[in-house]
Design a protein around this motif. Sequence first.
Motif, PDB file in Angstrom:
ATOM      1  N   ASP A  75      62.350  35.763  45.445  1.00  0.00           N
ATOM      2  CA  ASP A  75      61.249  34.922  45.901  1.00  0.00           C
ATOM      3  C   ASP A  75      61.723  34.028  47.040  1.00  0.00           C
ATOM      4  O   ASP A  75      62.811  33.444  46.974  1.00  0.00           O
ATOM      5  CB  ASP A  75      60.725  34.056  44.755  1.00  0.00           C
ATOM      6  N   LEU A  76      60.892  33.913  48.064  1.00  0.00           N
ATOM      7  CA  LEU A  76      61.225  33.123  49.244  1.00  0.00           C
ATOM      8  C   LEU A  76      60.314  31.901  49.352  1.00  0.00           C
ATOM      9  O   LEU A  76      59.139  31.954  48.975  1.00  0.00           O
ATOM     10  CB  LEU A  76      61.087  33.965  50.517  1.00  0.00           C
ATOM     11  N   ALA A  77      60.853  30.827  49.893  1.00  0.00           N
ATOM     12  CA  ALA A  77      60.077  29.594  50.086  1.00  0.00           C
ATOM     13  C   ALA A  77      59.244  29.737  51.349  1.00  0.00           C
ATOM     14  O   ALA A  77      59.558  29.176  52.406  1.00  0.00           O
ATOM     15  CB  ALA A  77      61.007  28.391  50.188  1.00  0.00           C
ATOM     16  N   LEU A  86      55.959  34.588  49.604  1.00  0.00           N
ATOM     17  CA  LEU A  86      56.594  35.865  49.901  1.00  0.00           C
ATOM     18  C   LEU A  86      57.623  36.243  48.844  1.00  0.00           C
ATOM     19  O   LEU A  86      58.279  35.378  48.260  1.00  0.00           O
ATOM     20  CB  LEU A  86      57.304  35.803  51.247  1.00  0.00           C
ATOM     21  N   ALA A  87      57.774  37.530  48.627  1.00  0.00           N
ATOM     22  CA  ALA A  87      58.811  38.042  47.735  1.00  0.00           C
ATOM     23  C   ALA A  87      59.317  39.362  48.293  1.00  0.00           C
ATOM     24  O   ALA A  87      58.624  40.046  49.047  1.00  0.00           O
ATOM     25  CB  ALA A  87      58.272  38.235  46.321  1.00  0.00           C
ATOM     26  N   LEU A  88      60.538  39.710  47.927  1.00  0.00           N
ATOM     27  CA  LEU A  88      61.128  40.982  48.310  1.00  0.00           C
ATOM     28  C   LEU A  88      61.498  41.755  47.051  1.00  0.00           C
ATOM     29  O   LEU A  88      62.053  41.189  46.107  1.00  0.00           O
ATOM     30  CB  LEU A  88      62.383  40.774  49.158  1.00  0.00           C
ATOM     31  N   GLY A 105      56.491  41.801  49.475  1.00  0.00           N
ATOM     32  CA  GLY A 105      55.488  41.539  48.469  1.00  0.00           C
ATOM     33  C   GLY A 105      55.070  40.092  48.439  1.00  0.00           C
ATOM     34  O   GLY A 105      55.458  39.286  49.282  1.00  0.00           O
ATOM     35  N   THR A 106      54.258  39.771  47.438  1.00  0.00           N
ATOM     36  CA  THR A 106      53.799  38.402  47.239  1.00  0.00           C
ATOM     37  C   THR A 106      54.017  38.003  45.793  1.00  0.00           C
ATOM     38  O   THR A 106      54.047  38.840  44.890  1.00  0.00           O
ATOM     39  CB  THR A 106      52.303  38.253  47.567  1.00  0.00           C
TER      40      THR A 106
END
Length: 275
Positions: A75-77, A86-88, A105-106
């Motif tokens: 998960d990204l800030a 955002l997520a990877l 992804g989200t």
Amino acid sequence: MSATSALILHRGGQIASRQEVLDIEPPPATDTWFPVAHGEVLEKVEHLTHMAGYAITRERLALSHGGNRFFAVIDLASTIAEGVTLALGLRNSIDKSFPYGIAGGTRTFVCDNLALTGDWDELTISRKHTRFGQHRFAEALANGIHKLGQYRALEEQRVERMRSTPISDTEAYALFMRAFDEELLSHRVIRECLGQWKNPGYDWGPPSLWKLYNAINTPLQRKAISNPQVFSYQTMKLMELLAPKGGDEPLMIDAEFLPRETPQIEDFAEADIEL
């Protein structure tokens, strides 16, 4: 819902610590196959996201098949919309089961939903473990992460369109049946999805594509760690079914996690696709 309460582990999948992932050593290379350690792949992604200016807020790591297969959700800030970031999705194998792979992804934090969209070519990456595979993966990964801002803009448009597209119960039930007909939902899960639509456990706003998406996606979260490959397939095909890209016209989404090795539904006969 907490991050851990949503996880149901079976069929050999196990949540792993960072050190456990780093401790897995790949087998020796052959003339045509050059496996790379899971930890090395993870650290490459972490380094590139940091260099691009994105802070990692959470990582969920998992190993399966005796440590030969690795999956991660990062998960990204970076806020896309209220409560959505955002997520990877990342994976690697050292048993020739699949190549390096990453998809954008989200993360919907209100109910901890993860959605892998995989429709943006710059951030849907698959490279085989060949002599130059690691270099090509790193090169494509660097390019994709450098352009995360563009991906974020596309996702903002997608989420906004879903939220602003009202649907009736009749339309929702028709889409439930399409998802069932395409074998994205089992006869058991569809009842739970209908329950989430009628009496949602979270506030997804008025009846819309956004509410419908979350009503379906929430029960699927149990696959996120227990069977990541099936989960990736299900959520991406769900995005293809429900979620238009940003733009003037709704578009069908080419949401294949591994474009050259697209999983077929029959491949999951032993994967416990029914939750």
